[in-house]
Every structure is written in structure tokens, then in C-alpha cells.
Design a protein around this motif. Structure first.
Motif, PDB file in Angstrom:
ATOM      1  N   ALA A   1     -27.186   7.715  16.620  1.00 13.98           N
ATOM      2  CA  ALA A   1     -25.846   8.138  16.286  1.00 13.98           C
ATOM      3  C   ALA A   1     -24.836   7.850  17.020  1.00 13.98           C
ATOM      4  O   ALA A   1     -23.650   7.182  16.818  1.00 13.98           O
TER       5      ALA A   1
ATOM      6  N   SER B   1     -31.853   1.565  14.693  1.00 17.33           N
ATOM      7  CA  SER B   1     -33.213   2.061  14.840  1.00 17.33           C
ATOM      8  C   SER B   1     -33.350   1.970  16.401  1.00 17.33           C
ATOM      9  O   SER B   1     -33.146   0.832  17.124  1.00 17.33           O
TER      10      SER B   1
ATOM     11  N   THR C   1     -17.058   3.906   2.352  1.00 18.48           N
ATOM     12  CA  THR C   1     -17.982   2.775   1.648  1.00 18.48           C
ATOM     13  C   THR C   1     -17.052   1.529   1.337  1.00 18.48           C
ATOM     14  O   THR C   1     -16.108   1.627   1.025  1.00 18.48           O
TER      15      THR C   1
ATOM     16  N   GLN D   1     -25.287  -1.066  10.171  1.00 17.41           N
ATOM     17  CA  GLN D   1     -26.443  -0.304   9.761  1.00 17.41           C
ATOM     18  C   GLN D   1     -26.789   0.777  10.877  1.00 17.41           C
ATOM     19  O   GLN D   1     -26.618   0.577  12.170  1.00 17.41           O
ATOM     20  N   GLN D   2     -27.673   1.483  10.644  1.00 12.39           N
ATOM     21  CA  GLN D   2     -28.294   2.740  11.181  1.00 12.39           C
ATOM     22  C   GLN D   2     -29.054   2.038  12.271  1.00 12.39           C
ATOM     23  O   GLN D   2     -29.780   1.350  11.821  1.00 12.39           O
TER      24      GLN D   2
ATOM     25  N   SER E   1     -24.242   3.895  17.398  1.00  8.87           N
ATOM     26  CA  SER E   1     -23.465   3.516  16.314  1.00  8.87           C
ATOM     27  C   SER E   1     -22.185   3.853  16.650  1.00  8.87           C
ATOM     28  O   SER E   1     -21.164   3.018  16.214  1.00  8.87           O
TER      29      SER E   1
ATOM     30  N   GLY F   1     -19.398   2.334   9.659  1.00  8.70           N
ATOM     31  CA  GLY F   1     -21.068   2.515   9.676  1.00  8.70           C
ATOM     32  C   GLY F   1     -21.747   2.787   8.418  1.00  8.70           C
ATOM     33  O   GLY F   1     -21.228   3.321   7.359  1.00  8.70           O
ATOM     34  N   GLU F   2     -22.824   2.537   8.353  1.00  2.60           N
ATOM     35  CA  GLU F   2     -23.708   2.687   6.890  1.00  2.60           C
ATOM     36  C   GLU F   2     -23.930   4.050   6.502  1.00  2.60           C
ATOM     37  O   GLU F   2     -23.546   4.610   5.553  1.00  2.60           O
ATOM     38  N   SER F   3     -23.832   5.088   7.860  1.00  2.94           N
ATOM     39  CA  SER F   3     -24.031   6.417   7.418  1.00  2.94           C
ATOM     40  C   SER F   3     -22.811   7.262   7.316  1.00  2.94           C
ATOM     41  O   SER F   3     -22.892   8.490   7.152  1.00  2.94           O
ATOM     42  N   GLY F   4     -21.782   6.502   7.431  1.00  2.00           N
ATOM     43  CA  GLY F   4     -20.244   7.126   7.502  1.00  2.00           C
ATOM     44  C   GLY F   4     -20.009   7.561   5.935  1.00  2.00           C
ATOM     45  O   GLY F   4     -20.562   7.033   5.036  1.00  2.00           O
TER      46      GLY F   4
END
Length: 173
Positions: free
Chosen positions: A82, A49, A109, A46-47, A85, A103-106
């Protein structure tokens, strides 16, 4: 005309004297670890924090004694969350070669078999100059109850990341 040229040259010199030097940009480098067998087929990170005080271009040297000591001309080359990650995805993929780590933000999916969540609470030096990496981690598995051995493996990998970060910080002195 000559006076105008001299005044213009004076303004250019004054502006040049006021400008700051370009910042030196840094990146966190992946540190190789020991590959381990097994692991979930697909792991999603996940991204990350990060504590708000770390969300800045400048590298934070310390947060001791109620004040931030930032390195004004030494900056991260990308946002810290970022960058962490990106590095953790590479390091976990190297340590868990039978797993695909995304990565979640890549752009990719997939339905993950395990999800890693990380809250970075501190990443700077204490008063003695020792690097402090303080974080909370959560691992959840698709269709499983409480995590077991995989959490130990992830904890070991995060510990190795801390060792690598400390080595990098010591090497830059």
C-alpha cells in the motif's frame, strides 16, 4: 496489606521489564523527478504484488544467504504494498503532469487509458549493503497493441524510485 502492595508493585515492575520498547515507524518518501510531457490521460496503478517475505511490519534488512535479517524494532508505518502504491501514484503524477494517476484500490474510479501492474520480488540489501529493488512491470494500453515509449518512461520512473529508496536507506545509517 503492605505485603499485597509490595507484591503488586513487584508484578508491575516485572511486567515493565518484560515489555518491548515501542517500534520506530518509517515511511517511504516520494522523490521528485523530471516532469515529462505527454502520456496517457488516465493511468491506473494496480495493487502492487509483493514477495511474501516482505509482507511483515518489520523492515527486512536482507534476504541473503537463505535467511531473513529483519530489523525487529524498525517497522513500516503501513503495509509495504500500500505504501509503495501511494508513493508511486504521487511520483508518477509528478513525472507525468498531463496524466491523472489513480490507484486500483482507491475511492476514485475511471476508465484508464493505461494500466500499470507491478510485482515486487525483492527490496532489501545484498551482502555488500547495496539496496536491491527487483520487480516485474507490465503496462497495458486501452486499444493499443504492444507498449512502446511509455514503457521506457515508466521504467525510468521505477529506476528513479530505486535511486530514491537507496538514498533514503543510506541516509538512515
Amino acid at each position: 496489606m503492605r505485603t499485597a502492595v509490595l507484591v503488586a508493585a513487584g508484578w508491575v515492575a516485572a511486567l515493565a521489564a518484560c515489555s518491548s520498547p515501542n517500534p520506530v515507524l518509517y515511511t517511504i518518501a516520494p522523490v521528485p523527478g523530471t516532469p515529462q510531457t505527454g502520456g496517457p490521460k488516465v493511468v491506473a496503478l494496480q495493487q502492487i504484488s509483493t514477495a511474501r517475505y516482505l509482507e511483515r511490519s518489520q523492515i527486512v534488512r536482507s534476504s541473503e544467504n537463505y535467511r531473513l535479517d529483519v530489523m525487529s524494532n524498525d517497522w513500516w508505518g503501513e503495509p509495504l504494498g500500500a505504501m509503495l502504491s501511494r508513493v508511486l501514484i504521487e511520483e508518477l503524477g509528478q513525472r507525468l503532469p498531463q496524466s491523472t494517476v489513480i490507484g486500483e484500490s482507491g475511492a476514485l474510479t475511471a476508465s484508464p487509458d493505461a494500466t500499470v501492474e507491478l510485482n515486487l520480488q525483492r527490496l532489501d540489501e545484498d551482502a555488500a549493503g547495496n539496496l536491491i529493488l527487483q520487480a516485474q512491470a507490465s503496462i497495458s494500453f486501452k486499444g493499443h497493441g504492444a507498449p512502446t515509449g511509455e514503457v521506457t518512461a515508466i521504467s525510468t520512473a521505477v529506476g528513479q524510485l530505486a535511486d530514491g529508496l537507496a538514498s533514503m536507506l543510506l541516509a538512515s545509517r
